[in-house]
Design a protein around this motif. Structure first.
Motif, short mmCIF file in Angstrom:
data_model
loop_
_atom_site.label_atom_id
_atom_site.label_comp_id
_atom_site.label_asym_id
_atom_site.label_seq_id
_atom_site.Cartn_x
_atom_site.Cartn_y
_atom_site.Cartn_z
N GLU A 53 -8.86 9.89 -1.04
CA GLU A 53 -9.05 10.02 -2.47
C GLU A 53 -8.16 9.03 -3.23
O GLU A 53 -7.10 8.65 -2.75
CB GLU A 53 -8.71 11.44 -2.95
N THR A 54 -8.62 8.66 -4.40
CA THR A 54 -7.78 7.96 -5.38
C THR A 54 -7.83 8.80 -6.65
O THR A 54 -8.37 9.91 -6.64
CB THR A 54 -8.32 6.54 -5.67
N GLN A 55 -7.31 8.29 -7.71
CA GLN A 55 -7.32 9.03 -8.97
C GLN A 55 -8.74 9.31 -9.46
O GLN A 55 -9.00 10.34 -10.08
CB GLN A 55 -6.55 8.26 -10.04
N ARG A 108 -4.41 10.46 0.20
CA ARG A 108 -4.52 10.04 -1.20
C ARG A 108 -3.95 8.63 -1.33
O ARG A 108 -2.76 8.40 -1.13
CB ARG A 108 -3.79 10.99 -2.14
N LEU A 109 -4.83 7.69 -1.65
CA LEU A 109 -4.44 6.29 -1.79
C LEU A 109 -3.95 6.04 -3.21
O LEU A 109 -4.71 6.09 -4.16
CB LEU A 109 -5.64 5.39 -1.47
N GLU A 110 -2.66 5.79 -3.34
CA GLU A 110 -2.06 5.55 -4.65
C GLU A 110 -2.23 4.09 -5.07
O GLU A 110 -2.41 3.80 -6.25
CB GLU A 110 -0.57 5.90 -4.60
N ILE A 154 0.37 5.56 0.30
CA ILE A 154 -0.59 6.62 0.58
C ILE A 154 0.14 7.93 0.83
O ILE A 154 1.26 7.94 1.36
CB ILE A 154 -1.47 6.23 1.80
N VAL A 167 -12.01 0.88 -7.37
CA VAL A 167 -11.95 1.09 -5.93
C VAL A 167 -13.13 0.36 -5.29
O VAL A 167 -14.23 0.30 -5.86
CB VAL A 167 -11.99 2.59 -5.55
N LYS A 183 -7.86 0.10 -3.47
CA LYS A 183 -7.63 0.51 -4.86
C LYS A 183 -6.80 -0.57 -5.55
O LYS A 183 -5.69 -0.88 -5.13
CB LYS A 183 -6.90 1.85 -4.94
N THR A 224 0.84 -1.20 0.00
CA THR A 224 0.00 0.00 0.00
C THR A 224 0.87 1.24 0.00
O THR A 224 1.91 1.28 0.65
CB THR A 224 -0.94 0.01 1.22
#
Length: 260
Positions: free
Chosen positions: A158-160, A135-137, A120, A180, A175, A118
């Motif tokens: 958030e994600t993309q 922001r979760l990458e 983030i 997601v 994600k 993970t």
């Protein structure tokens, strides 16, 4: 004998004159302290003295490795990731990452557990205003959020292509690729799509996901699909890890050690 005092006095005067001439003819031997210039503009009521860069510290969150390996890099760092082997204060703007075996606990106003593989970004950390944005990458996290009282308070991940907003709940956010998945076990989570750079025409459409439900949102979709969690959904290892008694005890134990 009567003239001896006068002769001594004369010699002293001559010596004093010579010393004075020598002293003033060699200015380099003297030390002069240069005082810094003083501002000629006095402070008036309402003026604020701005702190220096050293005095201004970025907000931080406490990152504790539950299982190694956990690394981070700050927004100001030009170098690569550094290992976290003990509870470490990590500044806002930093990126925290776990490897294939790693797990980490992030503590601020609320708590978030990072699963393995993970990554983030701690975009916003404001304990005073109770504002958090992550922001979760890649990967998956599980958050436990205290009830938010003020309208200005928020906790968002958030994600993309998606944003989960909560006001006091327990939920998991995953994600994988362009998909997601949201699991909600307490409270209500708002999940909405975010327009990506490639398709700015997609509006932000949020749906409320209640406790006992989950939602799936694929990049490019306008709205998440919500359904009640089944027994099969609850067999997800990440769900089990964050909702078992042993897991709750582990996180509580790590958190209590950090505050003691």
């Amino acid at each position: 004998m009567k003239h001896i005092p006068k002769i001594c006095l004369s010699l002293c005067v001559v010596v004093a004159v010579v010393m004075g001439v020598w002293f003033f003819s060699n200015p380099k031997q003297t030390s002069v302290v240069q005082m810094p210039p003083v501002s000629q503009t006095p402070l008036s009521a309402g003026d604020v003295v701005q702190p220096s860069a050293q005095e201004t510290a970025a907000p931080t969150a406490l990152v504790t490795p539950i299982v190694s390996h956990v690394t981070f890099t700050s927004a100001a760092q030009a170098s690569g990731f550094q290992a976290i082997t003990s509870p470490t204060q990590v500044a806002s703007g930093s990126t925290v990452k776990t490897d294939a075996t790693g797990r980490a606990l992030i503590e601020g106003t609320n708590t978030t557990v990072l699963d393995s593989n993970t990554q983030i970004i701690l975009e916003t950390l404001d304990v005073q205003k109770n504002q958090t944005r992550l922001r979760l990458e890649a990967g998956q996290v599980w958050s436990r959020v205290k009830k938010l009282a003020d309208k200005g308070e928020f906790y968002e991940i958030e994600t993309q292509n998606a944003r989960a907003s909560v006001r006091g709940t327990s939920f998991g956010f995953k994600k994988k690729g362009n998909v997601v998945t949201l699991y909600v076990t307490e409270g209500i989570v708002s999940l909405g799509s975010i327009a990506s750079n490639s398709d700015a025409s997609i509006p932000f459409v949020a749906v409320n996901v209640p406790a006992g439900s989950m939602a799936v949102l694929t990049e490019g979709d306008e709205k998440a699909v919500v359904h009640v969690m089944t027994k099969k959904d609850k067999l997800d290892p990440w769900f089990i890890y964050n909702n078992s008694v042993s897991s709750t005890s582990t996180v509580s134990s790590v958190s209590s050690k950090n505050t003691s």
